[in-house]
Design a protein around this motif. Structure first.
Motif, PDB file in Angstrom:
ATOM      1  N   ARG A 137      -0.899  38.261  76.291  1.00 14.36           N
ATOM      2  CA  ARG A 137      -1.753  37.080  76.203  1.00 14.36           C
ATOM      3  C   ARG A 137      -2.855  37.081  77.258  1.00 14.36           C
ATOM      4  O   ARG A 137      -3.656  36.150  77.306  1.00 14.36           O
ATOM      5  CB  ARG A 137      -0.905  35.807  76.371  1.00 14.36           C
ATOM      6  CG  ARG A 137       0.212  35.641  75.332  1.00 14.36           C
ATOM      7  CD  ARG A 137      -0.329  35.537  73.931  1.00 14.36           C
ATOM      8  NE  ARG A 137       0.729  35.351  72.940  1.00 14.36           N
ATOM      9  CZ  ARG A 137       0.545  35.420  71.629  1.00 14.36           C
ATOM     10  NH1 ARG A 137      -0.660  35.692  71.133  1.00 14.36           N
ATOM     11  NH2 ARG A 137       1.550  35.235  70.793  1.00 14.36           N
ATOM     12  N   ASP A 138      -2.897  38.145  78.085  1.00 11.42           N
ATOM     13  CA  ASP A 138      -3.895  38.205  79.147  1.00 11.42           C
ATOM     14  C   ASP A 138      -5.196  38.845  78.681  1.00 11.42           C
ATOM     15  O   ASP A 138      -6.139  38.982  79.463  1.00 11.42           O
ATOM     16  CB  ASP A 138      -3.342  38.980  80.341  1.00 11.42           C
ATOM     17  CG  ASP A 138      -2.922  40.409  79.977  1.00 11.42           C
ATOM     18  OD1 ASP A 138      -2.463  40.611  78.837  1.00 11.42           O
ATOM     19  OD2 ASP A 138      -3.055  41.299  80.831  1.00 11.42           O
ATOM     20  N   ILE A 139      -5.247  39.237  77.421  1.00 10.15           N
ATOM     21  CA  ILE A 139      -6.425  39.879  76.853  1.00 10.15           C
ATOM     22  C   ILE A 139      -6.690  39.296  75.475  1.00 10.15           C
ATOM     23  O   ILE A 139      -5.794  38.733  74.836  1.00 10.15           O
ATOM     24  CB  ILE A 139      -6.232  41.406  76.729  1.00 10.15           C
ATOM     25  CG1 ILE A 139      -4.924  41.711  75.978  1.00 10.15           C
ATOM     26  CG2 ILE A 139      -6.266  42.095  78.089  1.00 10.15           C
ATOM     27  CD1 ILE A 139      -4.709  43.179  75.695  1.00 10.15           C
ATOM     28  N   SER A 140      -7.922  39.432  75.017  1.00 15.79           N
ATOM     29  CA  SER A 140      -8.242  38.978  73.662  1.00 15.79           C
ATOM     30  C   SER A 140      -8.068  40.084  72.646  1.00 15.79           C
ATOM     31  O   SER A 140      -7.854  39.821  71.461  1.00 15.79           O
ATOM     32  CB  SER A 140      -9.682  38.452  73.606  1.00 15.79           C
ATOM     33  OG  SER A 140     -10.591  39.476  73.976  1.00 15.79           O
ATOM     34  N   TRP A 141      -8.171  41.335  73.094  1.00 19.77           N
ATOM     35  CA  TRP A 141      -7.988  42.486  72.224  1.00 19.77           C
ATOM     36  C   TRP A 141      -7.574  43.674  73.075  1.00 19.77           C
ATOM     37  O   TRP A 141      -8.041  43.820  74.206  1.00 19.77           O
ATOM     38  CB  TRP A 141      -9.268  42.825  71.460  1.00 19.77           C
ATOM     39  CG  TRP A 141      -9.128  44.074  70.636  1.00 19.77           C
ATOM     40  CD1 TRP A 141      -9.554  45.339  70.951  1.00 19.77           C
ATOM     41  CD2 TRP A 141      -8.456  44.179  69.374  1.00 19.77           C
ATOM     42  NE1 TRP A 141      -9.207  46.218  69.958  1.00 19.77           N
ATOM     43  CE2 TRP A 141      -8.523  45.541  68.977  1.00 19.77           C
ATOM     44  CE3 TRP A 141      -7.811  43.267  68.538  1.00 19.77           C
ATOM     45  CZ2 TRP A 141      -7.975  46.003  67.792  1.00 19.77           C
ATOM     46  CZ3 TRP A 141      -7.260  43.722  67.348  1.00 19.77           C
ATOM     47  CH2 TRP A 141      -7.350  45.072  66.985  1.00 19.77           C
ATOM     48  N   SER A 142      -6.703  44.524  72.547  1.00 20.83           N
ATOM     49  CA  SER A 142      -6.265  45.729  73.251  1.00 20.83           C
ATOM     50  C   SER A 142      -6.572  46.954  72.410  1.00 20.83           C
ATOM     51  O   SER A 142      -6.392  46.941  71.188  1.00 20.83           O
ATOM     52  CB  SER A 142      -4.765  45.655  73.542  1.00 20.83           C
ATOM     53  OG  SER A 142      -4.288  46.917  74.005  1.00 20.83           O
ATOM     54  N   ALA A 154     -13.055  43.349  73.005  1.00 22.76           N
ATOM     55  CA  ALA A 154     -12.371  43.264  74.292  1.00 22.76           C
ATOM     56  C   ALA A 154     -12.984  42.159  75.144  1.00 22.76           C
ATOM     57  O   ALA A 154     -14.182  41.906  75.116  1.00 22.76           O
ATOM     58  CB  ALA A 154     -12.458  44.598  75.017  1.00 22.76           C
ATOM     59  N   GLY A 155     -12.136  41.494  75.896  1.00 22.61           N
ATOM     60  CA  GLY A 155     -12.599  40.418  76.763  1.00 22.61           C
ATOM     61  C   GLY A 155     -11.439  39.516  77.125  1.00 22.61           C
ATOM     62  O   GLY A 155     -10.307  39.723  76.695  1.00 22.61           O
ATOM     63  N   ASP A 156     -11.732  38.521  77.929  1.00 20.51           N
ATOM     64  CA  ASP A 156     -10.680  37.605  78.364  1.00 20.51           C
ATOM     65  C   ASP A 156     -10.566  36.437  77.405  1.00 20.51           C
ATOM     66  O   ASP A 156     -11.576  35.851  76.998  1.00 20.51           O
ATOM     67  CB  ASP A 156     -10.985  37.067  79.759  1.00 20.51           C
ATOM     68  CG  ASP A 156     -10.916  38.157  80.817  1.00 20.51           C
ATOM     69  OD1 ASP A 156     -10.123  39.094  80.615  1.00 20.51           O
ATOM     70  OD2 ASP A 156     -11.638  38.063  81.817  1.00 20.51           O
ATOM     71  N   PRO A 157      -9.331  36.081  77.031  1.00 24.05           N
ATOM     72  CA  PRO A 157      -9.148  34.897  76.195  1.00 24.05           C
ATOM     73  C   PRO A 157      -9.344  33.629  77.015  1.00 24.05           C
ATOM     74  O   PRO A 157      -9.387  33.685  78.251  1.00 24.05           O
ATOM     75  CB  PRO A 157      -7.687  35.030  75.742  1.00 24.05           C
ATOM     76  CG  PRO A 157      -7.035  35.773  76.859  1.00 24.05           C
ATOM     77  CD  PRO A 157      -8.068  36.730  77.383  1.00 24.05           C
ATOM     78  N   TRP A 205      -9.050  34.299  68.757  1.00 20.75           N
ATOM     79  CA  TRP A 205      -8.746  35.585  69.372  1.00 20.75           C
ATOM     80  C   TRP A 205      -7.272  35.653  69.747  1.00 20.75           C
ATOM     81  O   TRP A 205      -6.904  36.035  70.849  1.00 20.75           O
ATOM     82  CB  TRP A 205      -9.626  35.834  70.601  1.00 20.75           C
ATOM     83  CG  TRP A 205     -11.087  35.803  70.302  1.00 20.75           C
ATOM     84  CD1 TRP A 205     -11.789  34.730  69.809  1.00 20.75           C
ATOM     85  CD2 TRP A 205     -12.037  36.839  70.453  1.00 20.75           C
ATOM     86  NE1 TRP A 205     -13.111  35.056  69.657  1.00 20.75           N
ATOM     87  CE2 TRP A 205     -13.296  36.342  70.054  1.00 20.75           C
ATOM     88  CE3 TRP A 205     -11.951  38.154  70.907  1.00 20.75           C
ATOM     89  CZ2 TRP A 205     -14.434  37.118  70.078  1.00 20.75           C
ATOM     90  CZ3 TRP A 205     -13.100  38.921  70.948  1.00 20.75           C
ATOM     91  CH2 TRP A 205     -14.325  38.415  70.536  1.00 20.75           C
ATOM     92  N   ARG A 206      -6.428  35.278  68.812  1.00 23.70           N
ATOM     93  CA  ARG A 206      -4.996  35.202  69.065  1.00 23.70           C
ATOM     94  C   ARG A 206      -4.244  36.102  68.101  1.00 23.70           C
ATOM     95  O   ARG A 206      -4.691  36.358  66.986  1.00 23.70           O
ATOM     96  CB  ARG A 206      -4.491  33.761  68.887  1.00 23.70           C
ATOM     97  CG  ARG A 206      -5.034  32.776  69.908  1.00 23.70           C
ATOM     98  CD  ARG A 206      -4.315  32.890  71.216  1.00 23.70           C
ATOM     99  NE  ARG A 206      -2.949  32.360  71.121  1.00 23.70           N
ATOM    100  CZ  ARG A 206      -2.063  32.415  72.100  1.00 23.70           C
ATOM    101  NH1 ARG A 206      -2.368  32.982  73.234  1.00 23.70           N
ATOM    102  NH2 ARG A 206      -0.852  31.902  71.944  1.00 23.70           N
ATOM    103  N   ALA A 207      -3.094  36.563  68.534  1.00 22.96           N
ATOM    104  CA  ALA A 207      -2.224  37.372  67.695  1.00 22.96           C
ATOM    105  C   ALA A 207      -0.874  36.700  67.568  1.00 22.96           C
ATOM    106  O   ALA A 207      -0.422  36.009  68.479  1.00 22.96           O
ATOM    107  CB  ALA A 207      -2.063  38.775  68.287  1.00 22.96           C
ATOM    108  N   ALA A 248     -13.745  47.702  69.505  1.00 24.85           N
ATOM    109  CA  ALA A 248     -13.994  47.859  70.933  1.00 24.85           C
ATOM    110  C   ALA A 248     -14.816  46.700  71.487  1.00 24.85           C
ATOM    111  O   ALA A 248     -14.644  46.286  72.637  1.00 24.85           O
ATOM    112  CB  ALA A 248     -14.713  49.183  71.191  1.00 24.85           C
ATOM    113  N   ASP A 249     -15.676  46.134  70.652  1.00 27.00           N
ATOM    114  CA  ASP A 249     -16.509  45.015  71.100  1.00 27.00           C
ATOM    115  C   ASP A 249     -15.722  43.722  71.242  1.00 27.00           C
ATOM    116  O   ASP A 249     -16.231  42.733  71.775  1.00 27.00           O
ATOM    117  CB  ASP A 249     -17.669  44.793  70.121  1.00 27.00           C
ATOM    118  CG  ASP A 249     -18.654  45.955  70.127  1.00 27.00           C
ATOM    119  OD1 ASP A 249     -18.711  46.661  71.150  1.00 27.00           O
ATOM    120  OD2 ASP A 249     -19.343  46.141  69.123  1.00 27.00           O
TER     121      ASP A 249
END
Length: 204
Positions: A113-118, A97-100, A156-158, A94-95
């Protein structure tokens, strides 16, 4: 449901587990003996409720077969989580989460790609360095729901792995049958609960 009894209706998820267990019985009987039974419907329901998701049917079927797989490094990754380990890892993420960074946000139609984690990325294998293999329940398009992605804490990429858990485990079963795994009985590598460790053979 324990083990691999019955029909799964998912193009052979139970058959895939039967293939895995057959090879483990031959090359690593201690690992086979230590494999946990399948998760109960209550355990599956609780995991889904905590994470606020509905698993694809093949994920449910797989966990009904076996609730994790200790002692085996799948691919170049790590051991398959139990549902409890999955939920614990998900909570810790949960920590994340944030913007890439702006230059990493270009849409590709494969992974968000609009988020760093979902919260819809459900970790089922932890690599140990902060990276995780996830079931993607928050893809950019509905038809990609359930795909497997490899999330890296570096950048922070997948990246895309395969279409789903069924395909992921089918590839693992095929690699086992093709003698691409080796067993470390001497304890010279990390292993779960003192078990012999199975890992991919190094390639030259």
């Amino acid at each position: 449901m324990d083990g691999i009894n019955g029909m799964d209706g998912m193009d052979g998820m139970q058959q895939i587990w039967a293939r895995i267990e057959t090879v483990l019985g031959r090359i690593a009987p201690k690992v086979l003996a230590a494999m946990p039974p399948g998760a109960t419907e209550e355990e599956i329901g609780t995991a889904q409720a905590v994470m606020g998701v509905e698993f694809p049917e093949d994920v449910k079927v797989s966990y009904r077969c076996r609730n994790g797989l200790p002692g085996v490094l799948i691919g170049w990754h790590a051991a398959l989580y139990s549902l409890g380990q999955m939920v614990n890892d998900w909570r810790e993420r949960a920590d994340d989460a944030g913007d890439p960074p702006e230059d990493d946000r270009e849409a590709d139609g494969v992974i968000r790609r609009d988020i760093s984690w979902s919260a819809g990325w459900i970790p089922f294998i932890g690599i140990g360095n902060g990276d995780v293999i996830c079931i993607d329940l928050d893809p950019p398009t509905p038809e990609r729901r359930g795909q497997i992605i490899d999330w890296s804490h570096e950048g922070w990429r997948a990246r895309y792995e395969t279409a789903g858990l069924r395909e992921f485990l089918r590839e693992f079963a095929s690699d086992l049958e093709a003698d691409r795994y080796e067993v470390d009985d001497a304890g010279n590598k990390w292993s779960d609960n003192g078990l012999p460790l199975l890992s991919l053979k190094a390639t030259g």
